[in-house]
Design a protein around this motif. Structure first.
Motif, mmCIF file in Angstrom:
data_model
loop_
_atom_site.group_PDB
_atom_site.id
_atom_site.type_symbol
_atom_site.label_atom_id
_atom_site.label_comp_id
_atom_site.label_asym_id
_atom_site.label_seq_id
_atom_site.Cartn_x
_atom_site.Cartn_y
_atom_site.Cartn_z
ATOM 1 N N PRO A 160 0.956 -1.050 -0.040
ATOM 2 C CA PRO A 160 -0.185 -0.078 -0.007
ATOM 3 C C PRO A 160 0.986 1.246 -0.020
ATOM 4 C CG PRO A 160 0.071 -1.059 2.420
ATOM 5 C CD PRO A 160 0.680 -1.856 1.240
ATOM 6 N N VAL A 161 2.037 1.300 0.680
ATOM 7 C CA VAL A 161 2.920 2.300 0.817
ATOM 8 C C VAL A 161 4.313 1.788 0.548
ATOM 9 C CG1 VAL A 161 3.871 4.339 2.115
ATOM 10 C CG2 VAL A 161 1.457 3.567 2.308
ATOM 11 N N LYS A 162 4.918 2.262 -0.521
ATOM 12 C CA LYS A 162 6.485 1.974 -0.492
ATOM 13 C C LYS A 162 7.272 3.009 0.024
ATOM 14 C CE LYS A 162 5.053 -0.506 -4.988
ATOM 15 N NZ LYS A 162 3.806 -0.109 -4.879
ATOM 16 N N ASN A 163 8.561 2.388 0.087
ATOM 17 C CA ASN A 163 9.859 3.388 0.569
ATOM 18 C C ASN A 163 10.791 3.098 -0.206
ATOM 19 O OD1 ASN A 163 10.929 1.424 1.537
ATOM 20 N ND2 ASN A 163 10.712 1.982 3.527
ATOM 21 N N VAL A 164 12.034 4.085 -0.113
ATOM 22 C CA VAL A 164 12.937 3.706 -0.868
ATOM 23 C C VAL A 164 13.732 2.243 -0.555
ATOM 24 C CG1 VAL A 164 14.543 4.735 0.893
ATOM 25 C CG2 VAL A 164 15.351 4.980 -1.627
ATOM 26 N N MET B 32 10.935 4.342 -9.710
ATOM 27 C CA MET B 32 11.303 4.916 -8.220
ATOM 28 C C MET B 32 11.263 6.422 -8.282
ATOM 29 S SD MET B 32 14.331 4.098 -5.564
ATOM 30 C CE MET B 32 15.549 4.477 -6.772
ATOM 31 N N GLN B 33 12.213 6.958 -9.175
ATOM 32 C CA GLN B 33 12.194 8.621 -9.242
ATOM 33 C C GLN B 33 11.162 9.198 -9.836
ATOM 34 O OE1 GLN B 33 16.656 9.527 -10.965
ATOM 35 N NE2 GLN B 33 16.287 7.478 -11.403
ATOM 36 N N SER B 34 10.278 8.577 -10.604
ATOM 37 C CA SER B 34 9.050 9.106 -10.978
ATOM 38 C C SER B 34 8.144 9.101 -10.156
ATOM 39 C CB SER B 34 8.646 8.283 -12.302
ATOM 40 O OG SER B 34 9.381 8.332 -13.391
ATOM 41 N N SER B 35 8.091 8.294 -9.016
ATOM 42 C CA SER B 35 7.318 8.165 -7.912
ATOM 43 C C SER B 35 7.689 8.943 -6.586
ATOM 44 C CB SER B 35 7.287 6.804 -7.348
ATOM 45 O OG SER B 35 6.695 5.710 -8.448
ATOM 46 N N GLY B 36 8.818 9.851 -6.889
ATOM 47 C CA GLY B 36 9.183 10.945 -6.002
ATOM 48 C C GLY B 36 10.151 10.475 -4.945
ATOM 49 N N PHE B 37 10.880 9.410 -5.092
ATOM 50 C CA PHE B 37 11.659 8.797 -4.277
ATOM 51 C C PHE B 37 13.175 9.083 -4.792
ATOM 52 C CE2 PHE B 37 8.167 6.042 -3.240
ATOM 53 C CZ PHE B 37 8.026 6.141 -2.106
ATOM 54 N N ARG B 38 13.987 9.576 -3.733
ATOM 55 C CA ARG B 38 15.349 9.841 -4.092
ATOM 56 C C ARG B 38 16.262 8.456 -4.018
ATOM 57 N NH1 ARG B 38 17.185 14.987 -3.665
ATOM 58 N NH2 ARG B 38 19.180 14.610 -2.992
ATOM 59 N N PRO B 39 16.893 8.034 -5.105
ATOM 60 C CA PRO B 39 17.593 6.947 -4.826
ATOM 61 C C PRO B 39 18.774 6.830 -3.700
ATOM 62 C CG PRO B 39 17.889 7.700 -7.009
ATOM 63 C CD PRO B 39 17.167 8.500 -6.259
ATOM 64 N N ASN B 40 18.756 5.717 -2.997
ATOM 65 C CA ASN B 40 19.768 5.626 -1.809
ATOM 66 C C ASN B 40 20.830 4.845 -2.531
ATOM 67 O OD1 ASN B 40 19.035 3.022 -1.987
ATOM 68 N ND2 ASN B 40 18.034 2.828 0.137
ATOM 69 N N HIS B 41 21.828 4.677 -1.647
ATOM 70 C CA HIS B 41 23.322 3.964 -2.044
ATOM 71 C C HIS B 41 22.850 2.490 -2.585
ATOM 72 C CE1 HIS B 41 26.988 1.577 -1.103
ATOM 73 N NE2 HIS B 41 27.509 2.908 -1.180
ATOM 74 N N ALA B 42 22.060 1.660 -2.001
ATOM 75 C CA ALA B 42 21.724 0.391 -2.524
ATOM 76 C C ALA B 42 20.897 0.399 -3.998
ATOM 77 C CB ALA B 42 20.924 -0.527 -1.361
ATOM 78 N N GLY B 43 20.179 1.235 -4.058
ATOM 79 C CA GLY B 43 19.428 1.557 -5.259
ATOM 80 C C GLY B 43 20.391 1.906 -6.686
ATOM 81 N N ILE B 44 21.379 2.832 -6.383
ATOM 82 C CA ILE B 44 22.197 3.139 -7.178
ATOM 83 C C ILE B 44 23.289 2.150 -7.477
ATOM 84 C CG2 ILE B 44 24.297 4.855 -7.157
ATOM 85 C CD1 ILE B 44 22.687 7.019 -5.779
#
Length: 597
Positions: free
Chosen positions: A204-208, A234-246
Motif C-alpha cells: 500500500p505504501v512503498k519506501n526507498v 522509483m524516481q518518477s514516484s518521487g523517491f530519491r535513490p539511496n546507496h543500494a539502489g544506485i
C-alpha cells in the motif's frame, strides 16, 4: 534491588542532565553526582548512559560502557540502552553477550529488548539464538507488538527461512512498510524475485528501501532492463535513490552498456555529495570499464579515498579487457605494494593479462604465488588461464601437462583454452583428442565443433571440415548465435544473428545493401585484407567516426544480417541523435566500434 539501598539524585540535578549538550557537561554532572553520593541512582546514571550511548556524534560509548559496568543497580532501561547501542553500532556479538548477561542477572526482557536482540541475531545469522528469542517472545506475550514482529520476520528472512517469515507476515494485523520490506528483502535474497515483485506490487505504501530491494533482486537474476525500469519508476514516484539502489542500477548499466544512464547516476552522486565509498566506487569503475570508458574508470579509481581488493580487481579486469595488459599488471604490483591482498578473481584477471602479453615467466610466478604467498588454492579458472598462457605462447606440451596434472578433472573452460591453442598453432591431433574428451563429458556445445572445424581449415584439411559440419548437422548441434547491442539516446536495441523482427529491419537492410555495394566497388571479392569504411555522422553537433571493419571474403559478404552490420546501419539511421554506442558478443574477426573525435 530496593531504592532504599542507594541515595536518589536531586530533581534539579536530573533536570540539568536533560539539558546537557556535550560530554564536558555530562562529565561535570556526573562528578556532581559522584560527590553527592547519588551516582548509584539508576534513574540518574541511566540518563548519562543514554546520552553517551545514543548520541552518534556527541556521545562516548566507551564512557557509557565503563559506567554501566560500575553500576550496582541497573534497570531494564539501562540494559536496553546498552544492547541497543551495540546493535546499532554493528557490534551484534557484544549486544548478544549483554542480552545473555541480562538474563543471568534475573532481568526479564521486554518488547524493546527483543527488537534490538533480534536485529543482532539477524546480523550474525544466529538462527538458533533467534529461535530461543522467539520462544521467549511467545512466553512473555510480546509477539503482537509491531517492532517485535518485524524483527522476527527480518530474522527469518535474513536466515533464508521464508516459510516462518511468511506465516508471521500473514498473521500480522498491522503491517507497516517495514513489515512488507523485510519480507520482500527475504524473498529477493533467497532468489524468489517473482514472489517479491508480487508482494511489492501489493504494497500500500512503498519506501526507498523496498524500491532498492526490488532493483537489487532484478540485478541478481540478471533482468537488467527491468532493474533500470524500476530505478526510473522509483524516481518518477518521487523517491530519491539511496546507496543500494544506485549500486544496483550501476550494475545493470554495466551489463547493458547503458553509458548514458550510468553517467547520469554518476552526476547524481556528485550533485548530492554522496560519499564515494568502496562499494559505490567499485560499481562506477565496473560500469565505465564495461561501457568502454576505461580512462574515466581510472579517474574514478584515483578519486576514491579508500580502495579495497574489489576496486583494484575491477580496474585490473577493465584494463586487461581493453588491451592495456601492461597497465593491468602494473596496477597488480601497486596493489601488492599498498598491502591490499588479492583474491581469487584478481588472479584470474592478472593471469589473463599475462596471457595476452605472452609473459609466460611472470604468469607462472604469479600463479605459483597464489598458494606459496597468499594461501589461495588455484581453481579451475586459474588453471584455464595458465593453459591459455602456455597455449598462446606455443607451449602446447607444457599446457597439456598442466591439464593432465591438475588436482581435479578439467572442465570446458580449461579444455576450451587448450583447444583454442590447437587452432592457433594447427595441432589437429591434440585438438581431436580434446574434442573427444569434451564429448565424453557432454560438454561438446556448438562452439567446440566450430573450433575443431577451424583447426582442420587452418591446415587445409577440408575433408575434416566437412565431416565436422556434417556431424553437427546429424547431432543437431547449433552454434549460439552472435548478438550485438547498440545504445541510441539511452535506449538499447539488441540484434541477434538471423533475427529480423526489428521494426526498422526493412530500412536497415536497404542501407546495408548500399554499404555492401560500396565496399565491393572499393575492393575485389577475393581480397583477403580488411577494409575500414568510414561513415562520418553528425551526432548533435559532435563529429564521430563509425568504423566499419568487414572481412571481404565472399562467405562473409553473404551474411547481410550479421549483428555487427545491423547495428552499424541502425546507428547510421539515427545519426541525428546525441549518443550512439555499441557492444557485441560475437567472436568473428569483423568488428564495429564508435570513436568520438
Amino acid at each position: 534491588m530496593s531504592a532504599s539501598k542507594y541515595l536518589k539524585a536531586r530533581q534539579r540535578t536530573v533536570y540539568l542532565l536533560d539539558k546537557c549538550l556535550n560530554m564536558k557537561q555530562i562529565k561535570q554532572s556526573q562528578s556532581h553526582l559522584t560527590v553527592s553520593g547519588t551516582l548509584l541512582d539508576p534513574y540518574a546514571s541511566g540518563k548519562i548512559i543514554a546520552f553517551c550511548a545514543s548520541s552518534p556524534h556527541l556521545g562516548d560509548v566507551s564512557h557509557a560502557y565503563r559506567l554501566f559496568l560500575s553500576l550496582q543497580f541497573r534497570t531494564t532501561f539501562i540494559w536496553n540502552t546498552m544492547i541497543r547501542c551495540f546493535a546499532e553500532r554493528n557490534e551484534p556479538v557484544q549486544a548478544i553477550a549483554l542480552y545473555k548477561k541480562m538474563l543471568e542477572s534475573d532481568f526479564l526482557p521486554n518488547n524493546y529488548t527483543f527488537s534490538f536482540v533480534l536485529r543482532a541475531c539477524a546480523d550474525t545469522s544466529d538462527l538458533f539464538l533467534g529461535l530461543g528469542c522467539h520462544a521467549q517472545v511467545i512466553r512473555l506475550g510480546w509477539e503482537s507488538y509491531d517492532f517485535v514482529l518485524n524483527g522476527l520476520i527480518h530474522l527469518y528472512a535474513t536466515c533464508n527461512c521464508m516459510n516462518p517469515a511468511r506465516k508471521l507476515f500473514d498473521m500480522s494485523d498491522n503491517r507497516d512498510v517495514i513489515t512488507w520490506t523485510s519480507l520482500i528483502n527475504g524473498y529477493v535474497k533467497s532468489g524468489e524475485v517473482l514472489i517479491a515483485r508480487h508482494l511489492f506490487d501489493q504494497m500500500p505504501v512503498k519506501n526507498v528501501v523496498s524500491w532498492s530491494a526490488m532493483i537489487t533482486g532484478y540485478v541478481q537474476i540478471e533482468l537488467f532492463e527491468g532493474a533500470l525500469e524500476l530505478f526510473n519508476n522509483m524516481q518518477s514516484s518521487g523517491f530519491r535513490p539511496n546507496h543500494a539502489g544506485i549500486v544496483g542500477a550501476l550494475t545493470a548499466c554495466a551489463f547493458l552498456g547503458a553509458l548514458d544512464q550510468g553517467r547520469w547516476i554518476h552526476a547524481y552522486v556528485d550533485r548530492n555529495g554522496m560519499e564515494l565509498d568502496r562499494v559505490l566506487g567499485t560499481a562506477l569503475i565496473d560500469m565505465y570499464a564495461k561501457c568502454g570508458c576505461i580512462e574515466t574508470a581510472r579517474s574514478v579509481f584515483d578519486s576514491m579515498p579508500d580502495r579495497d581488493v574489489f576496486a583494484f580487481t575491477s580496474l585490473i579486469s577493465g584494463l586487461a579487457n581493453h588491451g592495456q595488459s601492461a597497465c593491468a599488471i602494473e596496477l597488480f604490483m601497486r596493489m601488492q605494494h599498498e598491502g591490499v591482498v588479492p583474491n581469487e578473481v584478481t588472479f584470474i584477471c592478472v593471469l589473463s593479462a599475462c596471457s595476452r602479453m605472452g609473459l609466460v615467466g611472470q604468469g607462472l610466478r604469479i600463479f605459483n604465488s597464489m598458494h606459496e604467498i597468499y594461501g589461495i588454492e588455484p581453481g579451475v579458472q586459474h588453471y584455464g588461464c595458465l593453459v591459455d598462457l602456455l597455449g598462446r605462447a606455443g607451449m602446447l606440451e607444457a599446457a597439456k601437462k598442466v591439464v593432465l596434472d591438475m588436482p581435479f578433472a578439467p572442465d570446458n573452460y580449461v579444455l576450451g583454452a587448450l583447444l583454442n591453442a590447437c587452432r592457433v598453432h594447427g595441432d589437429v591431433e591434440l585438438g581431436k583428442e580434446i574434442v573427444q574428451s569434451l564429448m565424453e563429458q557432454r560438454l561438446d556445445h556448438g562452439g567446440v565443433h566450430v573450433l575443431l572445424s577451424n583447426i582442420y581449415a587452418s591446415t587445409d584439411q577440408w575433408d575434416g571440415v566437412e565431416n565436422v559440419r556434417k556431424g553437427m548437422a546429424d547431432k543437431k548441434v547449433r552454434k549460439v548465435p552472435g548478438c550485438s547491442l547498440i545504445e541510441v539516446d539511452g535506449a538499447i536495441s539488441e540484434f541477434v544473428s538471423g533475427e529480423r523482427s526489428h521494426m526498422l529491419m526493412e530500412e536497415i537492410l536497404l542501407l546495408l545493401f548500399g554499404i555492401e555495394k560500396h565496399l565491393k566497388s572499393l575492393c575485389s571479392i577475393d581480397d583477403d585484407y580488411y577494409l575500414v569504411f568510414w561513415l562520418l555522422v553528425e551526432l548533435a553537433g559532435i563529429a564521430s567516426m563509425c568504423i566499419y571493419i568487414c572481412n571481404l571474403r565472399a562467405n562473409k559478404l553473404k551474411q547481410i544480417d550479421y549483428p555487427f552490420k545491423l547495428i552499424t546501419a541502425y546507428g547510421s539511421l539515427h545519426c541525428n541523435h546525441s549518443v550512439a554506442r555499441s557492444s557485441w558478443n560475437s567472436t568473428c574477426e569483423a568488428c564495429l566500434c564508435w570513436v568520438s573525435s
